[in-house]
Design a protein around this motif. Structure first.
Motif, mmCIF file in Angstrom:
data_model
loop_
_atom_site.group_PDB
_atom_site.id
_atom_site.type_symbol
_atom_site.label_atom_id
_atom_site.label_comp_id
_atom_site.label_asym_id
_atom_site.label_seq_id
_atom_site.Cartn_x
_atom_site.Cartn_y
_atom_site.Cartn_z
ATOM 1 N N LEU A 193 -0.229 -15.564 1.532
ATOM 2 C CA LEU A 193 -1.259 -14.967 0.687
ATOM 3 C C LEU A 193 -1.544 -13.531 1.109
ATOM 4 N N ASN A 194 -1.553 -13.275 2.403
ATOM 5 C CA ASN A 194 -1.789 -11.923 2.892
ATOM 6 C C ASN A 194 -0.711 -10.968 2.404
ATOM 7 N N ARG A 195 0.560 -11.407 2.492
ATOM 8 C CA ARG A 195 1.658 -10.542 2.041
ATOM 9 C C ARG A 195 1.621 -10.333 0.535
ATOM 10 N N ARG A 196 1.343 -11.391 -0.206
ATOM 11 C CA ARG A 196 1.385 -11.285 -1.657
ATOM 12 C C ARG A 196 0.209 -10.493 -2.219
ATOM 13 N N LEU A 197 -0.905 -10.486 -1.506
ATOM 14 C CA LEU A 197 -2.065 -9.727 -1.988
ATOM 15 C C LEU A 197 -1.993 -8.252 -1.594
#
Length: 360
Positions: A193-197
């Motif tokens: 989620l951190n990478r995709r956001l």
């Protein structure tokens, strides 16, 4: 005449005629196999945990959905070819190494970056560990009994496998395996989620329902599972029945959704070994030369298979220049298509694209 009648009767007695479709046959055999294994594991249904009944129903629906997706996918002409040839190449010397790289250590993802590799290791092996624990418990293939001597007995398919101390390391790992899996999945999902956001390219290409919802479902399952342990250890079971139902419902919904969403690539992942064997085996035999630049870009077998599949789907790409579009490497293919619209013979320009060998 009589021989034709007898042949027709024999054909009518085929086992396949008892089922409406390949899916129906596969589903019946799968459920029958599960029933037999459960019958053996529960010692003729004398040991059934009704608290896990909901998980059992969700698992059976998951298996039905998986077979539906797999058969629909396997009936496609290109899939039929590579599965058929992949099965023939299954016992290549390189198959164990390929299986480890693709299914165990995810070496192909490590080439894209350590961060993404660690993320996939945590999610992938966390889910595998959870399934290895949950499914045997759900179908009562494995369970634990305890006498008054302070030892647990591990029972597998109705047979006493081993005795372990109740306060020993094996018992601790057995009872906390799902907690360990939940921590792994939670960490991996948070990394994803951190990478995709934060990654702008990822944000532009992804959709909530397809890309983010599966991650939120995995996160919800993991968090509610960990909360059950917290409530049991620190809160003396406060609100545990309610949380148990919430956790069970989230697992069932995810199992039913899994074959039809992005998470379906998890049970389909072993097919990547077939694809790798297919490319490597026929690539070692004879490589196809691009009709424009002369580069070796794919095996002759794969090129012929692509042309065959296109013909089956009535998609002919035979060009006026005397070659099939599938006989061009990707850069030349793109430039040739541009030439058809622009009128300029761009495919004859020998300069390649700057990013044609880019990785990522």
């Amino acid at each position: 005449m009589e021989s034709n009648i007898s042949t027709t009767k024999k054909q009518g007695r085929s086992v396949n005629d008892a089922f409406a479709s390949h899916f129906a046959k596969s589903m019946f055999l799968s459920v029958a196999g599960l029933a037999i294994l459960t019958f053996i594991g529960t010692r003729m249904f004398t040991h059934v945990d009704l608290n896990l009944y909901g998980y059992m129903v969700g698992t059976i629906v998951f298996i039905g959905g998986f077979f539906y997706r797999f058969i629909a996918w396997g009936e496609r002409p290109p899939t039929k070819i590579f599965i058929k040839k992949g099965l023939k190449l299954l016992f290549r010397k390189s198959t164990p190494k390929t299986a480890v790289n693709h299914l165990a250590i995810y070496d192909f993802i490590r080439n894209r970056g350590i961060y993404r590799w660690v993320q996939h290791i945590l999610i992938g092996w966390g889910c595998v560990l959870a399934c290895l624990v949950t499914f045997p418990l759900v179908f009562s293939w494995m369970y634990f009994t305890m006498e008054d001597n302070g030892y647990y007995t591990i029972v597998l398919f109705g047979m006493n496998v081993m005795n372990v101390k109740a306060d020993g390391i094996i018992a601790w790992l057995s009872y906390n395996a799902l907690n360990i899996a939940a921590i792994m999945v939670t960490a991996g999902v948070c990394m994803a989620l951190n990478r995709r956001l934060k990654n702008m390219q990822a944000r532009a290409e992804q959709k909530f329902m397809y890309d983010f919802l599966p991650l939120y479902l995995l996160l919800f399952i993991s968090v509610t599972g960990l909360l059950l342990t917290v409530q049991n250890v620190f809160l003396h079971g406060w609100m545990q029945p309610q949380m148990s139902l919430i956790h069970q419902f989230s697992v069932i919904v995810t199992l039913i959704y899994l074959p039809f969403g992005k998470l379906a690539h998890i049970p389909f992942r072993p097919m990547s070994v077939f694809a790798r064997n297919y490319r490597e085996h026929y690539g070692e035999q004879h490589m196809k030369e691009c009709k424009v630049c002369g580069d070796h870009f794919v095996s002759v077998e794969q090129s012929n298979d692509v042309i065959q599949v296109l013909g089956v789907n009535e998609m002919e790409f035979n060009m006026q220049d005397g070659f099939n579009l599938a006989e061009l490497c990707l850069p030349c293919r793109r430039k040739y298509r541009i030439s058809r619209f622009s009128g300029f013979a761009t495919h004859q320009v020998k300069v390649k694209e700057a990013n044609q060998n880019a990785k990522g």
